[in-house]
Design an enzyme around this catalytic site. Structure first.
Site, mmCIF file in Angstrom:
data_model
loop_
_atom_site.group_PDB
_atom_site.id
_atom_site.type_symbol
_atom_site.label_atom_id
_atom_site.label_comp_id
_atom_site.label_asym_id
_atom_site.label_seq_id
_atom_site.Cartn_x
_atom_site.Cartn_y
_atom_site.Cartn_z
ATOM 1 C CG LEU A 160 -1.980 -1.085 1.294
ATOM 2 C CD1 LEU A 160 -2.759 -0.987 2.601
ATOM 3 C CD2 LEU A 160 -2.932 -0.994 0.096
ATOM 4 N N GLY B 3 6.316 4.558 4.708
ATOM 5 C CA GLY B 3 6.508 5.742 5.538
ATOM 6 C C GLY B 3 7.931 5.826 6.040
ATOM 7 N N GLY B 4 8.148 6.694 7.025
ATOM 8 C CA GLY B 4 9.493 6.892 7.540
ATOM 9 C C GLY B 4 10.046 5.686 8.261
ATOM 10 C CG MET B 5 9.679 5.011 11.915
ATOM 11 S SD MET B 5 9.195 4.952 13.662
ATOM 12 C CE MET B 5 7.418 5.226 13.534
ATOM 13 C CB VAL C 72 1.619 0.197 4.867
ATOM 14 C CG1 VAL C 72 0.260 -0.270 5.376
ATOM 15 C CG2 VAL C 72 2.231 1.224 5.805
ATOM 16 C CE LYS D 167 0.281 1.235 9.314
ATOM 17 N NZ LYS D 167 0.179 2.630 9.807
ATOM 18 C CG ASP E 230 5.217 10.429 13.386
ATOM 19 O OD1 ASP E 230 5.388 11.608 13.013
ATOM 20 O OD2 ASP E 230 5.406 9.449 12.651
ATOM 21 N N PRO F 41 -0.998 14.490 9.494
ATOM 22 C CG PRO F 41 -1.495 16.338 8.149
ATOM 23 C CD PRO F 41 -0.444 15.790 9.074
ATOM 24 C CG ASP G 259 1.615 3.982 12.637
ATOM 25 O OD1 ASP G 259 0.982 2.920 12.522
ATOM 26 O OD2 ASP G 259 2.374 4.409 11.762
#
Length: 696
Positions: A22, A25-27, A30, A45, A138, A141, A155
């Site tokens: 999908l 992200g930064g960590m 997904v 994730k 964190d 949006p 998260d």
């Protein structure tokens, strides 16, 4: 990427079926997956491999359990977490809908009532979590899902779990927790303990964007954004959208206060203020002392830029501190990306900051980068000097040139204009400043301003096996010379930081078992220990003596195991830059297959380099960093370590003989005594010198 997905699918085949990727992200990456046990779609994730390598499965799973107990209508629950074939993962419900980021990308601004309603609902979720001891860290949006118009915060506590599991080692990953646009000032400055007020600031930043179309602070780079977060007040929302009610504008401004104590104590209080139409009349507008444009005279008067570049593989961060006359302010750290596909030179000092503290120069691969700390931009300066290994950049006194030398210690010097231009050979061109340089096996030489002739200042006794004099700095209008006197074989053992009074000829040892001394404008001498600890001691130039105890300034400065190089730089303006990491770090000998799967680990973690496997596959030999840098043999089955060399010289680069009976290696006995030596690995004979040279 497909190979990693296949591995993940195989590892989780008995529990989840990976359907599609999908996003990322930064960590984490997904995936949409099917929960086979419960026959439902989930969002799976997977933490990025480099992050998972730092954390370790047991600690991460332990820490993430805290968030599993959160049950709130506006919090996306945690279904599952674990470790599978080295992948650290956690599972949440898959929500049909969009994120708040998707909605803002489409609409830019939201209606005032809708924005406030969403904020109040999110604040309720935050207040619940805070009362249960969990700070999100964190809020942005991207982490707010919209399901049938209701916000769901995703998260929750993941950033906290990652931070706790890392145990303070997040800098090793090159990743940061939090997103620059929405970080609170205390989060941006890497405060260890964050409170509920930090999440309040982040939520207010999200509300600000919903109302105005942009976060409170924007810039072209992460470091510039963070600098604004700490030093600039956000523009009132009514300047950008006059229809925002006064109480909403006042509550948003209060939640965005720089000092946590000036914000709402809880998310609940923030939500109450947003609903209280009398709130604006009960709070007085806060003055902005010395308000001016970023970089204007008032800002420069109040602040002295003290920046520290943390070059971590592919990233860098910097520190901003106030001048001594200003009120105490926190340290700021953030990352600056180093170009993809480039590696920072680790063997020699590799960075420099300009005298005014506004620019950073460093070599990445075969290219020189000049980075503007104010603008957050990097200009590439390709350097074409075929006969030199480029190292050790410095700025000229006026900041107009970036000068650099060669790694061979021959005193060669080139330069490029800071604002662009061709490479200039300064062997035949004078500069309007005194220069000093280390000359291999000769000592340190001086080139006076306006001249091109090098004049010896110090000399060494190469025949006696002493180390060279390296890393010089002229101090006190050129009267004093600060340098490192290396130990035998150019090793750390015996290295000293020395100050020479050129008028009297007096040599003063400032620190032992230390290197790369630098005199600071504050009247201190800074130097680096072999373990990467940066210390500073107050030093009286006139009296030529330390006047106090040494202080630890930073840990983790990258050092070289040989020749005493340390990647750090100090500018007159107070800017301090250093490369994060160390050539003395512990490593774990590990067997992996061609797909990267860990098969086995050998022995305990040690500092090693250049592993060579024996012809029969049973043993490995490697250089092992120690004060004497020796060769060691490892039994790759039992993990047993056996030291093969015991000389005070440097031994490295081992290779096996074809029959596996002997090992040959390089031995650096002194600056002009380099050898290739062979010995039997069973210890039945003395080392045999195969070749000797007076050149590196």
């Amino acid at each position: 990427m497909p190979e990693l997905t296949d591995r993940l699918s195989t590892a989780l085949a008995d529990r989840y079926r990976i359907m599609q990727r999908l996003g990322e992200g930064g960590m984490a990456t997904v995936y949409l997956a099917e929960d086979l046990k419960h026959d439902r779609k989930v969002a799976l994730k997977v933490l990025k491999p480099e992050l998972a390598a730092v954390l370790g499965a047991e600690r991460f799973v332990q820490e993430i359990k805290t968030t599993a107990s959160l049950q709130h209508p506006h919090i996306l629950p945690l279904f599952d977490s674990g470790d599978a074939d080295g992948f650290l993962y956690y599972v949440m419900p898959y929500i049909e809908g969009e994120t708040l980021r998707d909605k803002l990308n489409r609409e830019t601004q939201l209606g005032i009532d809708e924005a406030v309603t969403l904020t109040v609902a999110i604040a309720d979720a935050l207040d619940y979590a805070h009362r249960n001891g969990v700070i999100h860290r964190d809020i942005k949006p991207e982490n707010i899902l919209l399901h049938d118009g209701r916000p769901m915060v995703a998260d929750f506590g993941i950033a906290l779990a990652v931070s706790a599991a890392a145990g303070g080692r997040m800098t090793e990953t090159g990743l940061s927790l939090g997103t620059p646009h929405y970080m609170s000032p205390e989060q941006a400055t890497a405060e260890k303990e964050l409170t509920a007020r930090s999440d309040v600031y982040s939520l207010a930043s999200v509300l600000y964007e919903m109302l105005t179309g942009d976060p409170p602070h924007t810039a072209s780079s992460a470091q510039a954004i963070i600098m604004k977060i700490v030093t600039e007040e956000a523009r009132p929302v009514t300047d950008l959208r006059k229809s925002v009610p006064p109480h909403v504008a006042a509550a948003t401004a209060a939640a965005l206060a720089k000092l946590p104590a000036d914000r709402f104590e809880s998310a609940k209080d923030f939500a109450a203020a947003l609903a209280d139409t009398s709130y604006a009349s009960r709070v007085a507008p806060a003055p902005v002392p010395g308000a001016t444009a970023v970089g204007g005279p008032a800002t420069r008067t109040r602040w002295a830029l003290w920046a520290a570049l943390l070059l971590v593989g592919g990233t860098a961060g910097w520190i901003l501190r106030p001048a001594p006359a200003a009120a105490p302010r926190p340290t700021i750290r953030f990352t600056v990306p180093v170009p993809d596909g480039h590696e920072l030179i680790a063997f020699y000092p590799n960075i420099a900051v300009s005298p005014d503290g506004q620019r950073l120069a460093y070599f990445a691969g075969n290219e020189l980068y000049v980075h503007s700390l104010a603008r957050g931009t990097a200009d590439v300066r390709p350097i074409d000097v075929a006969e030199a290994i480029r190292c050790c950049p410095i700025f000229s006194d006026d900041g107009a040139w970036v000068l650099f030398g060669d790694a061979g210690g021959r005193g060669l010097l080139w330069g490029v204009p800071t604002d662009g231009g061709p490479v200039i050979d300064f062997q035949r061109r004078a500069l309007e400043q005194d220069l000093v340089a280390s000359r291999w096996a000769s000592g340190i030489s001086l080139r006076p301003a306006g001249d091109t002739t090098w004049i010896p200042i110090t000399s060494i006794d190469a025949a006696a096996g002493t180390g060279d004099h390296l890393w010089p700095q002229l101090v006190g209008d050129g009267r004093y010379l600060l340098y490192t006197a290396m130990g035998p074989g150019m090793m750390w053992t015996g290295a000293r930081v020395v100050m020479l009074d050129r008028e009297s000829g007096t040599h003063t040892t400032i620190a032992t078992e230390a290197t790369f001394g630098r005199y600071l404008p504050s009247g201190h001498v800074a130097y680096v220990r072999a373990d990467g600890t940066l210390e500073a001691v107050p030093f009286d130039l006139a009296q030529q003596r330390p006047t106090g105890s040494a202080l630890t300034i930073e840990e983790g400065v990258r050092t070289a195991y040989w020749a005493g190089g340390a990647s750090m730089s100090v500018a007159d303006a107070g800017t301090f830059a250093f490369v994060r990491g160390s050539n003395w770090e512990l490593h774990q000998l590990t067997w992996v297959d061609r797909r990267g799967t860990v098969l086995a680990r050998v022995g305990a973690p040690i500092t090693v380099e250049g592993v060579q496997v024996s012809p029969d596959g049973r043993y490995g030999v490697t250089y092992v960093a120690s004060p004497n840098a020796d060769i060691a043999r490892f039994d790759l089955v039992s993990g047993e370590q056996r030291r093969l060399t015991f000389e005070p010289s440097t031994e490295d680069n081992p290779i096996w003989s074809p029959d596996g009976q002997r090992v040959a290696y390089r031995s650096i006995v002194a600056a002009q005594d380099h050898r290739i030596v062979a010995l039997r690995v069973d210890g039945t004979s003395e080392p045999e010198v195969l070749f000797r040279s007076d050149r590196f």
